[in-house]
Design a protein around this motif. Structure first.
Motif, PDB file in Angstrom:
ATOM      1  N   HIS A 140      43.629  16.140  67.520  1.00 28.75           N
ATOM      2  CA  HIS A 140      43.134  15.274  68.542  1.00 28.75           C
ATOM      3  C   HIS A 140      44.147  15.483  69.801  1.00 28.75           C
ATOM      4  N   ARG A 141      43.705  14.987  70.936  1.00 32.24           N
ATOM      5  CA  ARG A 141      44.298  14.964  72.177  1.00 32.24           C
ATOM      6  C   ARG A 141      45.370  13.842  72.117  1.00 32.24           C
ATOM      7  N   THR A 142      46.483  14.171  72.338  1.00 28.20           N
ATOM      8  CA  THR A 142      47.525  13.120  72.596  1.00 28.20           C
ATOM      9  C   THR A 142      47.995  13.123  74.132  1.00 28.20           C
ATOM     10  N   GLU A 143      48.751  12.264  74.515  1.00 33.34           N
ATOM     11  CA  GLU A 143      49.383  12.203  75.699  1.00 33.34           C
ATOM     12  C   GLU A 143      48.281  12.178  76.828  1.00 33.34           C
ATOM     13  N   THR A 144      47.181  11.555  76.670  1.00 36.42           N
ATOM     14  CA  THR A 144      46.165  11.542  77.516  1.00 36.42           C
ATOM     15  C   THR A 144      46.495  10.608  78.878  1.00 36.42           C
ATOM     16  N   PRO A 243      42.580   5.113  67.371  1.00 35.57           N
ATOM     17  CA  PRO A 243      42.839   4.129  67.987  1.00 35.57           C
ATOM     18  C   PRO A 243      44.465   3.903  68.656  1.00 35.57           C
ATOM     19  N   ASP A 244      44.611   3.533  69.646  1.00 31.22           N
ATOM     20  CA  ASP A 244      46.132   3.570  70.178  1.00 31.22           C
ATOM     21  C   ASP A 244      46.644   2.209  69.814  1.00 31.22           C
ATOM     22  N   ARG A 245      47.817   1.816  70.353  1.00 30.38           N
ATOM     23  CA  ARG A 245      48.689   0.613  69.885  1.00 30.38           C
ATOM     24  C   ARG A 245      47.841  -0.759  70.203  1.00 30.38           C
TER      25      ARG A 245
END
Length: 309
Positions: A140-144, A243-245
């Protein structure tokens, strides 16, 4: 500006295979700068937050429209930032790095392991060739968005979401590149609504692959693509969104081309409770980041020249 550029494996791997299949290879600006031998490689041209990968194989690969086949990648961009100098980088496909890995092996592994994204670190000096150490695979793409970004509520829409309008947190002062598309995060309630909307009966009048198919796999949203196989359709995994934090989802980040919804100009475009909930999440995240920054130990100044350590 991030030092990383993100590309789709499905776009990059065919270019790499083309370079390997060609008997001869063209001399490129990136190769001259790196001082490398003429070998199967990809060339990366970076202009700000946008990047283009090409094969150096001859004959050159052209599309049916008569333009060169290119893999496009990008990163987040600060809207008010000054232009960065262009970069031209050389990525040999068969050169082993210090750990023995080759770039072509990494790209093929990405396809086999369903890692849909590759991140290329362009933090290299002029005249440097990039090997497998500069490339990472992700499912998946991180650092959005960059660290420390502030978020604001807005109603957004995308043609990939059938032009539906949804409340989101939007990165304030940043966008997804030269095309000015928004970087968005959606709360769990809105994410589930998007998944439900994309599964409506209206899909019966659409072409296979015209719109993505979304499914929840536990807490993960899986983005699927319909492929017409003649006597039916087949679903393949196009992306994953975790989901993020805060429990929010960056659905379609850098892929669905989100933009401000036309109704956002109206004062009542977003329910007040929704706006307050989004603002509270943004403030909580900001407070958490400020608290974490204050807890970090202060950095020691570098020792003066000749000073004993």
């Amino acid at each position: 500006m991030s030092t990383r550029l993100w590309f789709r494996v499905e776009d990059v791997l065919p270019l790499a295979e083309h370079a390997l299949a060609c008997a001869t290879h063209r001399l490129t600006r990136a190769q001259l700068a790196a001082g490398e031998h003429n070998t199967p490689a990809l060339t990366l041209s970076r202009a700000g937050s946008d990047g283009e990968l090409r094969s150096n194989g001859v004959p050159v690969w052209y599309t049916t429209h008569g333009v060169e086949q290119v893999a496009y990648g990008g990163s987040w961009r600060r809207i008010s930032a000054s232009p960065e100098p262009d970069q031209h980088l050389y990525l040999p496909l068969r050169h082993p790095g210090p750990d023995g890995r080759r770039l072509i092996d990494l790209l093929r592994a990405g396809r086999s392991l369903d890692r849909n994204w590759i991140a290329i670190d362009t933090d290299a000096g002029p005249g440097c060739a990039l090997d497998a150490r500069h490339v990472e695979l992700f499912d998946h793409r991180t650092e959005t968005a960059p660290p420390g970004v502030r978020w604001r509520p807005a109603m957004v829409t995308s043609p990939k979401a059938a032009d539906g309008e949804y409340p989101a947190l939007v990165a304030d002062g940043y966008d997804a590149g030269e095309d000015d598309h928004l970087i968005c995060r959606f709360d769990p309630r809105t994410a589930r609504r998007i998944v439900e909307d994309m599964s409506g009966p209206w899909r019966a009048d659409t072409m296979p692959g015209e719109y993505p198919v979304l499914r929840f796999d536990g807490a993960t949203v899986v983005l699927l693509e319909e492929i017409d196989v003649g006597d039916g359709t087949r679903l393949t995994v196009d992306d994953r969104c975790y989901p993020d934090r805060d429990g929010y989802y960056s659905l379609g980040a850098y892929h669905w081309l989100w933009h401000t919804a036309p109704t956002s100009l109206a004062d009542n475009s977003m329910p007040i409770r929704t706006r307050l909930r989004l603002q509270a999440t943004a403030l909580a995240g900001r407070f958490r980041e400020i608290t974490a920054t204050r807890r970090r130990p202060p950095q020691q100044p570098p020792a003066a020249h000749g000073q004993a350590l």
